[in-house]
Scaffold this active site. Structure first.
Site, short mmCIF file in Angstrom:
data_model
loop_
_atom_site.label_atom_id
_atom_site.label_comp_id
_atom_site.label_asym_id
_atom_site.label_seq_id
_atom_site.Cartn_x
_atom_site.Cartn_y
_atom_site.Cartn_z
N GLY A 12 2.91 28.39 -15.28
CA GLY A 12 2.22 28.28 -14.00
C GLY A 12 3.18 28.06 -12.85
O GLY A 12 4.38 27.85 -13.04
N ASP A 13 2.65 28.18 -11.62
CA ASP A 13 3.41 27.94 -10.39
C ASP A 13 4.61 28.86 -10.24
O ASP A 13 5.63 28.50 -9.64
CB ASP A 13 3.88 26.47 -10.31
CG ASP A 13 2.72 25.51 -10.37
OD1 ASP A 13 1.65 25.86 -9.84
OD2 ASP A 13 2.88 24.42 -10.94
N LYS A 16 2.55 33.11 -7.95
CA LYS A 16 1.51 34.15 -8.04
C LYS A 16 0.79 34.33 -6.70
O LYS A 16 0.44 35.45 -6.33
CB LYS A 16 0.49 33.78 -9.12
CG LYS A 16 1.09 33.68 -10.51
CD LYS A 16 0.07 33.22 -11.53
CE LYS A 16 -0.40 31.80 -11.33
NZ LYS A 16 0.64 30.76 -11.54
N LYS A 18 2.03 33.91 -3.66
CA LYS A 18 2.90 34.70 -2.78
C LYS A 18 2.88 36.18 -3.18
O LYS A 18 2.74 37.07 -2.33
CB LYS A 18 4.33 34.17 -2.81
CG LYS A 18 5.28 35.22 -2.30
CD LYS A 18 6.62 34.79 -1.82
CE LYS A 18 7.31 36.06 -1.33
NZ LYS A 18 8.51 35.86 -0.60
N GLY A 40 -3.26 26.07 -7.92
CA GLY A 40 -2.85 25.85 -6.53
C GLY A 40 -1.92 26.98 -6.18
O GLY A 40 -0.81 27.05 -6.69
N HIS A 41 -2.41 27.91 -5.38
CA HIS A 41 -1.62 29.10 -5.04
C HIS A 41 -1.23 29.06 -3.57
O HIS A 41 -2.08 28.97 -2.69
CB HIS A 41 -2.43 30.38 -5.34
CG HIS A 41 -2.68 30.58 -6.80
ND1 HIS A 41 -3.28 31.69 -7.33
CD2 HIS A 41 -2.38 29.79 -7.87
CE1 HIS A 41 -3.35 31.59 -8.64
NE2 HIS A 41 -2.81 30.43 -8.99
N GLN A 223 -2.66 29.86 -13.57
CA GLN A 223 -1.84 29.28 -14.66
C GLN A 223 -0.81 30.32 -15.13
O GLN A 223 -0.36 31.12 -14.33
CB GLN A 223 -2.73 28.79 -15.81
CG GLN A 223 -3.54 27.53 -15.47
CD GLN A 223 -4.78 27.80 -14.65
OE1 GLN A 223 -5.61 28.62 -15.00
NE2 GLN A 223 -4.95 27.10 -13.54
N THR A 298 1.41 21.93 -6.20
CA THR A 298 0.68 22.37 -5.02
C THR A 298 -0.67 21.67 -4.94
O THR A 298 -1.18 21.37 -3.87
CB THR A 298 0.44 23.90 -5.15
OG1 THR A 298 1.68 24.52 -5.38
CG2 THR A 298 -0.19 24.48 -3.89
P1 GDP Z 1 1.47 29.79 -7.98
O1 GDP Z 1 0.60 28.72 -8.53
O2 GDP Z 1 2.01 30.68 -9.04
O3 GDP Z 1 0.80 30.58 -6.88
O4 GDP Z 1 2.72 29.06 -7.33
P2 GDP Z 1 2.67 27.76 -6.35
O5 GDP Z 1 2.20 28.19 -5.02
O6 GDP Z 1 1.96 26.65 -7.02
O7 GDP Z 1 4.19 27.35 -6.35
C1 GDP Z 1 5.19 28.18 -5.87
C2 GDP Z 1 5.91 27.48 -4.71
O8 GDP Z 1 7.11 28.15 -4.43
C3 GDP Z 1 5.12 27.49 -3.42
O9 GDP Z 1 5.41 26.33 -2.70
C4 GDP Z 1 5.65 28.73 -2.70
O10 GDP Z 1 5.52 28.64 -1.28
C5 GDP Z 1 7.09 28.67 -3.10
N1 GDP Z 1 7.77 29.98 -3.21
C6 GDP Z 1 7.28 31.16 -3.65
N2 GDP Z 1 8.26 32.10 -3.70
C7 GDP Z 1 9.39 31.48 -3.28
C8 GDP Z 1 10.75 31.90 -3.15
O11 GDP Z 1 11.12 33.03 -3.45
N3 GDP Z 1 11.64 30.96 -2.71
C9 GDP Z 1 11.28 29.69 -2.40
N4 GDP Z 1 12.23 28.85 -1.98
N5 GDP Z 1 10.01 29.25 -2.50
C10 GDP Z 1 9.08 30.14 -2.95
P1 IMO Z 2 -1.35 27.66 -11.04
O1 IMO Z 2 -2.44 28.69 -11.02
C1 IMO Z 2 0.82 24.67 -13.37
C2 IMO Z 2 -1.43 22.56 -16.47
C3 IMO Z 2 -1.68 21.07 -16.28
C4 IMO Z 2 -1.68 20.61 -17.73
C5 IMO Z 2 -2.38 21.77 -18.45
C6 IMO Z 2 -3.87 21.55 -18.68
O2 IMO Z 2 -1.13 26.98 -9.75
O3 IMO Z 2 -0.11 28.21 -11.67
P2 IMO Z 2 -5.98 21.63 -17.04
O4 IMO Z 2 -6.32 20.83 -15.83
O5 IMO Z 2 -5.91 23.10 -16.79
O6 IMO Z 2 -6.85 21.32 -18.22
O7 IMO Z 2 -4.49 21.15 -17.46
O8 IMO Z 2 -2.20 22.92 -17.62
N1 IMO Z 2 -1.88 23.42 -15.35
C7 IMO Z 2 -1.06 24.00 -14.48
N2 IMO Z 2 0.29 23.92 -14.34
N3 IMO Z 2 0.12 25.50 -12.57
C8 IMO Z 2 -1.22 25.61 -12.70
O9 IMO Z 2 -1.95 26.51 -12.00
C9 IMO Z 2 -1.88 24.81 -13.67
N4 IMO Z 2 -3.16 24.65 -14.06
C10 IMO Z 2 -3.15 23.81 -15.09
O10 IMO Z 2 -0.63 20.48 -15.54
O11 IMO Z 2 -0.37 20.54 -18.23
MG MG Z 3 0.39 26.65 -8.46
#
Ligand code: GDP
Ligand code: IMO
Ligand code: MG
Length: 426
Positions: A12-13, A16, A18, A40-41, A223, A298
Site C-alpha cells: 500500500g501507499d 496510486k 498520484k 488514503g490516496h 491497498q 495519509t
Molecule cells: P497511495 O495510498 O498509494 O495513493 O499513496 P499515498 O498517497 O498514501 O502515499 C504516497 C505519498 O507519497 C503521498 O504523500 C504522495 O503525495 C507522495 N508521492 C507520490 N509520488 C511521489 C514522488 O514521486 N515523490 C515524492 N517525494 N512523493 C511522492
Molecule cells: P492505501 O490504499 C497501507 C494495512 C493496515 C494493516 C492492514 C489491515 O492508502 O494504499 P485494515 O484496516 O485494512 O483491516 O488493516 O492493512 N492497510 C494499509 N496500509 N495503505 C493502505 O491503503 C492500507 N489499508 C490498509 O495498516 O496493516
Molecule cells: Mg495511502
C-alpha cells in the site's frame, strides 16, 4: 479493450492516488473496486492537495465519472464528509456513482475492529480501525447490509435488527462493551441514505454500456498486492482483494475488457502495521526514506516502516496481477544515498529464493540477498525529461526492469502531477 487496471504492488501507499490522477486525464470513468476508508490516496495537482479515502482519484477532472463499485465497503458518514469537504474546495462530486451492491460499514464494525485488535494484544494486525475486516466478514457470512438496503427502510431495519442481535451479544458478553441501539443506527443511516440516494446506480451496467461506446475505464486499486486477502502476507493483510483479478470481481466486468495492468511501485518499500518485511531498514537509509519521503500514514498518521527495493516482491506482484507496465514513484527520495541496494533474492536455511516463498515462515525469517548499485547525489524533483535523470538513477531503473521483466511506463520524482517522467519505449 479500453480498461486499465491500476494496482499497488507492495504493502500500500505506493502512490496510486498520484498515478491514477495523472492517467485519469485520458479516462472517462475512474472506479474504486475494493477496500474502504482504510485507504488514503494523495493527489497534488493544480494547486490542490487532496487526501481521498473513498472518492476515486479521478475527481479533479470534470470529464471523469467517479464510481464506487460493488466490491467496496462504504462508511456513508465518511463518504458524505469527504464529498462535503471537496465541495467546500470547489470540487464537484455530484457525478459520483455508488453501486447498490456495495456493503455498508456499520457502527458495530468500527467497535468490533477496535475490540478485536485489543483482544489480539501483541498479535494485533495494526489495522486502520475503520471497521473494514468486520464489514467484509459480515459480507462473507451473508449478514451484511448493502447500500441498496438504505432505499427501503423496512428491509434495512429488519436486516439491522437481525445483525445487531448477534453483534450486541458479542460486544456485551465477550468484550464487555455496551450494546448499540438499533433505532438510533437506523435513523442515522436512513437519513444518510437519503443524502446519497441520487448517486446510487447499477454501476456494472453503466460501465459495460460505456465500454460498448468505446469509453475508457480505469480501475483504481486500494491497498496493495501484499495486503491481498489471498495473495498477501496473511494474516497481516486487509480483508479484500486488491489484485487485478479482484478489480474485475469488484467492479463487475469481464477479463476480455482489460488492456493494461499498471503496477505502482515505490523505488523502495514501506509498510504500515504489523507483519513481515524482509528488506526493512531501521538504520540511516531507512531514516532518510522515512524523513525525505514523509513516510507517515495519509489516513491514520502512523509512521510507515521503510526499507530497500525488493525485486522478489515485485516479481511476485507481476505474476499475480499480470502486470503489463510499472509506474515507479518516489525515485527522488533515494538521492544522496551513497549506494542504493536492491534485494534480488531471499536466503533461508542456506537456500536462495528468487520467487516469493510460498510458506509464511520463510518470509518471516528470510534474509535479503542484496545487490549494491551506484547511488546519485543530484536532487531529482526538478528533472523534466527521463533522459535528464543521472546515469546512476537510470541504471537503477534498468536493473528493476531486468529483475522483474516488466517495462516501466512512468517515473515519478515528486508528489505533484507535473513531477512525472514518461519513459521512452526501449
Ligand atoms: P497511495 O495510498 O498509494 O495513493 O499513496 P499515498 O498517497 O498514501 O502515499 C504516497 C505519498 O507519497 C503521498 O504523500 C504522495 O503525495 C507522495 N508521492 C507520490 N509520488 C511521489 C514522488 O514521486 N515523490 C515524492 N517525494 N512523493 C511522492
Ligand atoms: P492505501 O490504499 C497501507 C494495512 C493496515 C494493516 C492492514 C489491515 O492508502 O494504499 P485494515 O484496516 O485494512 O483491516 O488493516 O492493512 N492497510 C494499509 N496500509 N495503505 C493502505 O491503503 C492500507 N489499508 C490498509 O495498516 O496493516
Ligand atoms: Mg495511502
Amino acid at each position: 479493450m479500453p480498461v486499465t487496471i491500476l494496482v499497488g504492488t507492495q504493502w500500500g501507499d505506493e502512490g496510486k492516488g498520484k498515478a491514477t490522477d495523472l492517467l485519469a486525464a485520458r479516462s472517462d470513468f475512474v472506479v474504486r473496486y475494493q477496500g474502504g476508508n482504510n485507504a488514503g490516496h494523495t493527489i497534488v495537482a493544480g494547486g490542490y492537495l487532496l487526501k481521498l479515502q473513498l472518492v476515486p482519484s479521478g475527481i479533479l477532472y470534470p470529464h471523469v465519472t467517479p464510481v464506487i463499485a460493488d466490491g467496496v465497503v462504504v462508511n456513508p458518514r465518511v463518504l458524505l464528509d469527504e464529498m462535503q469537504a471537496l465541495g467546500e474546495r470547489g470540487i464537484d462530486s455530484s457525478r459520483l456513482l455508488i453501486s447498490g451492491n456495495a456493503h455498508l460499514v456499520m457502527p458495530y464494525h468500527l467497535e468490533l475492529d477496535k475490540v478485536t485488535e485489543r483482544y489480539l494484544g501483541r498479535a494485533s494486525l495494526g489495522t486502520t480501525k475503520r471497521g473494514i475486516g468486520p464489514a467484509y466478514a459480515d459480507k462473507a457470512a451473508r449478514v451484511g447490509l448493502r447500500v441498496q438496503d438504505l432505499q427501503d427502510p423496512k428491509i434495512f431495519r429488519a436486516k439491522l435488527d437481525l445483525a445487531l442481535k448477534e453483534k450486541n451479544a458479542v460486544l456485551t458478553k465477550v468484550y464487555n462493551r455496551l450494546p448499540l441501539d438499533a433505532a438510533e443506527i437506523a435513523e442515522d443511516y436512513l437519513e444518510m441514505g437519503e443524502r446519497i440516494r441520487s448517486h446510487i446506480a447499477d454501476t456494472s451496467a453503466v460501465l459495460y454500456r460505456a465500454l460498448r461506446e468505446g469509453k475508457h475505464v480505469m480501475l483504481e486499486g486500494a491497498q496493495g498486492t501484499l495486503l491481498d486477502l489471498d495473495h498477501g502476507t496473511y494474516p497481516f493483510v486487509t480483508s479484500s482483494s486488491p489484485v487485478a483479478g479482484g478489480a474485475l470481481a469488484g467492479s463487475g466486468l469481464g477479463p476480455k475488457e482489460v488492456e493494461r495492468v499498471i503496477g505502482v511501485t515505490k523505488a523502495y518499500v514501506t509498510r504500515v502495521g504489523s507483519g513481515p518485511f524482509p528488506t526493512e531498514d531501521t538504520g540511516p537509509a531507512g531514516t532518510q526514506m522515512s524523513e525525505k519521503g514523509h513516510e507517515r500514514g495519509t489516513n491514520t498518521g502512523r509512521i510507515r516502516r521503510c526499507g530497500w527495493f525488493d525485486a522478489v516482491l515485485l516479481r511476485y506482484a507481476a505474476r499475480v496481477n499480470g502486470l503489463s507496465e510499472l509506474f515507479v514513484t518516489k525515485l527522488d527520495v533515494l538521492s544522496g544515498l551513497g549506494a542504493v541496494r536492491m534485494c534480488v533474492a531471499y536466503r533461508y536455511e542456506g537456500r536462495e529464493y528468487e520467487d516469493f516463498p510460498p510458506h509464511q515462515s520463510i518470509v518471516h525469517k528470510a534474509e535479503p540477498v542484496y545487490e549494491d548499485l551506484k547511488g546519485w547525489a543530484e536532487e531529482l524533483d526538478g528533472v523534466t525529461r527521463f533522459d535528464h535523470l543521472p546515469e546512476a538513477a537510470r541504471s537503477y531503473l534498468a536493473r528493476i526492469v531486468e529483475q522483474v521483466g516488466v517495462p516501466i511506463g512512468h517515473v515519478s520524482i515528486g508528489p505533484d502531477r507535473e513531477q512525472t517522467l514518461e519513459v521512452p519505449a526501449a
